[in-house]
Design a protein around this motif. Structure first.
Motif, PDB file in Angstrom:
ATOM      1  N   GLY A  47       0.257 -14.726   8.212  1.00 10.34           N
ATOM      2  CA  GLY A  47       0.428 -13.671   9.211  1.00 10.34           C
ATOM      3  C   GLY A  47      -0.740 -12.710   9.227  1.00 10.34           C
ATOM      4  O   GLY A  47      -0.627 -11.577   8.756  1.00 10.34           O
ATOM      5  N   SER A 104      -7.183  -4.550   9.887  1.00  8.08           N
ATOM      6  CA  SER A 104      -5.923  -4.710  10.612  1.00  8.08           C
ATOM      7  C   SER A 104      -5.648  -3.514  11.513  1.00  8.08           C
ATOM      8  O   SER A 104      -6.056  -2.385  11.226  1.00  8.08           O
ATOM      9  CB  SER A 104      -4.776  -4.877   9.611  1.00  8.08           C
ATOM     10  OG  SER A 104      -3.529  -4.954  10.282  1.00  8.08           O
ATOM     11  N   THR A 160       0.848 -11.599   4.626  1.00  8.50           N
ATOM     12  CA  THR A 160       0.364 -10.778   5.726  1.00  8.50           C
ATOM     13  C   THR A 160      -0.456  -9.621   5.191  1.00  8.50           C
ATOM     14  O   THR A 160      -0.600  -9.438   3.973  1.00  8.50           O
ATOM     15  CB  THR A 160       1.542 -10.270   6.581  1.00  8.50           C
ATOM     16  OG1 THR A 160       1.042  -9.731   7.809  1.00  8.50           O
ATOM     17  CG2 THR A 160       2.356  -9.214   5.850  1.00  8.50           C
ATOM     18  N   GLU A 178      -3.928 -10.680  14.972  1.00  2.94           N
ATOM     19  CA  GLU A 178      -3.273  -9.660  15.785  1.00  2.94           C
ATOM     20  C   GLU A 178      -3.857  -9.683  17.190  1.00  2.94           C
ATOM     21  O   GLU A 178      -5.043 -10.000  17.355  1.00  2.94           O
ATOM     22  CB  GLU A 178      -3.479  -8.271  15.153  1.00  2.94           C
ATOM     23  CG  GLU A 178      -2.881  -8.147  13.765  1.00  2.94           C
ATOM     24  CD  GLU A 178      -3.401  -6.945  12.986  1.00  2.94           C
ATOM     25  OE1 GLU A 178      -2.693  -6.495  12.074  1.00  2.94           O
ATOM     26  OE2 GLU A 178      -4.526  -6.483  13.284  1.00  2.94           O
ATOM     27  N   LYS A 237       2.009  -9.601  14.733  1.00  5.19           N
ATOM     28  CA  LYS A 237       1.158 -10.701  14.297  1.00  5.19           C
ATOM     29  C   LYS A 237       1.331 -11.872  15.265  1.00  5.19           C
ATOM     30  O   LYS A 237       2.455 -12.183  15.669  1.00  5.19           O
ATOM     31  CB  LYS A 237       1.511 -11.142  12.878  1.00  5.19           C
ATOM     32  CG  LYS A 237       1.369 -10.035  11.831  1.00  5.19           C
ATOM     33  CD  LYS A 237      -0.071  -9.635  11.618  1.00  5.19           C
ATOM     34  CE  LYS A 237      -0.193  -8.542  10.560  1.00  5.19           C
ATOM     35  NZ  LYS A 237      -1.614  -8.218  10.281  1.00  5.19           N
ATOM     36  N   THR A 288       1.571 -17.209  14.361  1.00  3.88           N
ATOM     37  CA  THR A 288       2.214 -17.353  13.055  1.00  3.88           C
ATOM     38  C   THR A 288       2.826 -18.749  12.954  1.00  3.88           C
ATOM     39  O   THR A 288       4.001 -18.962  13.252  1.00  3.88           O
ATOM     40  CB  THR A 288       3.303 -16.288  12.846  1.00  3.88           C
ATOM     41  OG1 THR A 288       2.819 -15.012  13.269  1.00  3.88           O
ATOM     42  CG2 THR A 288       3.699 -16.206  11.385  1.00  3.88           C
TER      43      THR A 288
END
Length: 382
Positions: A111, A124, A156, A114, A142, A145
């Protein structure tokens, strides 16, 4: 070879239906589990099969020749196992939970990506909120996946802005059974449909301190969690795409041996232009395979490529993806109009191979990093 030919044949026989129905290949996963493939990369001292990175690359290529989307999905689990190995090898006990979890039957998913975030692993836009006891709750969306219907553990990361030492990326393992997330049913794509890479909305999913892998400053670095994810992602992804190109050449070779030219009254396998096309495709695949193999071998042997590790890992993945895209294209051109049918395997391979264009590192990132290698960073004007 670890995966038997019979197993791969069964997986191949299901690939078209998985793609057509846009479903996860549950039978494939069960058979791969039963064969011990999800623990094959776990070191022997943890009870696993002890396969090397180079050996897993070979198996990923063979699995992708049978069913690309199954291979790409399982690929994500193997990346996390590779990360666990790398963390432990670098003296970080946080990696043991991955290896022990794999042996206990866990399926690990990835994960990281984005929407709209081209930093990918290096920063992130999701939020990691500290719980005051060393753990974090995660908030954000996310995408891509893979394994979303079946994962039991999700690796993640997100950004923690609360520390006095500045913003940091927090990497952790989430348990599916603990909740705190929503999986969207939004995987309706051109190809790689069996991966079922649905988006995952993190809504406070919590990882206690024991499940935090590492907290590091954003950006590229040789911190174990950063390099471990990047290295095994690029190498295993490249190995997986190699399988698509190899299979396309196989399908085309079978076709041109029976496809006959009315004009020349001979099979196309004897046509010099067709022979040039397929041999050219095979040459590209040969070079890309050598590149991935050497990267995997150097990872196994712990060789130091210094500052070239990141650009060369990116180059390897791109070489494999682009060679496979070229091979599929040449296979379709050699096989004629029948390959345009949805019922033709080459049609599915063409759709599947296109996913390699979007997965990190993309062409723009690759050329940017190599421009820095060759020319140095862009100099700011006064």
């Amino acid at each position: 070879m670890f995966l038997s030919a019979d197993l791969l044949d069964r997986i191949h026989s299901r690939a078209d239906e998985v793609d057509k129905n846009n479903v996860f290949p549950d039978e494939d996963l069960k058979e791969l589990k039963d064969a011990g493939y999800l623990t094959a990369y776990v070191p022997k001292e943890y009870g696993g099969g002890g396969l090397t990175t180079e050996e897993i690359c070979v198996e990923q290529t063979r699995l992708a020749q049978a069913a690309p989307s199954t291979a790409l999905a399982i690929n994500m689990h193997q990346i996390i196992v590779g990360l666990g190995r790398h963390l432990v090898a670098n003296g970080m006990d946080s990696g043991k939970q991955i290896l022990e979890g794999a042996m206990a039957g866990d399926v690990f998913a990835f994960g990281i990506s984005e929407p709209g975030n081209d930093l990918v692993l290096f920063g992130s836009i999701s939020e990691a909120r500290p719980d005051g006891e060393g753990g974090y709750s995660f908030h954000g969306l996310k995408v891509f996946t893979s394994l979303s219907p079946v994962w039991t553990k999700l690796m993640t990361f997100a950004r923690d802005d609360t520390g006095e030492d500045g913003p940091h990326s927090v990497f952790a393992i989430l348990n599916r059974e603990d909740g705190g997330f929503t999986i969207k049913d939004d995987w309706d794509t051109l190809g790689m449909r069996g991966t079922q890479s649905n988006s995952t909305l993190l809504e406070g999913a919590h990882a206690p301190a024991s499940q935090v892998l590492q907290r590091v400053a954003p950006g590229p670095s040789y911190e174990p969690v950063i390099f471990g994810i990047f290295a095994y992602f690029e190498v295993f992804l490249g190995a997986t795409y190699l399988g698509i190109g190899n299979r396309a050449i196989e399908v085309a070779a079978e076709k041109v041996k029976t496809r006959k030219s009315v004009l020349h009254q001979d099979v196309y396998a004897n046509d010099p232009d067709i022979r040039w096309r397929l041999s050219g495709a095979a040459l590209r695949m040969n070079s890309a395979t050598a590149e991935i193999t050497l990267l995997a071998r150097d990872l196994d042997e712990g060789r130091d490529r210094g500052a070239l590790w990141y650009p060369q890992l990116s180059a390897g993945k791109n070489a494999a993806a682009e060679a496979s895209l070229y091979a599929v294209d040449q296979a379709i051109r050699s096989s004629g109009g029948s390959s345009y049918s949805n019922s033709n395997e080459l049609s599915r391979l063409h759709r599947d191979v296109l996913a390699g264009l979007f997965q990190p590192s993309d062409q723009e990132s690759l050329h940017g990093s190599w421009a820095n290698v060759v020319l140095g960073p862009i100099e700011e004007k006064d």
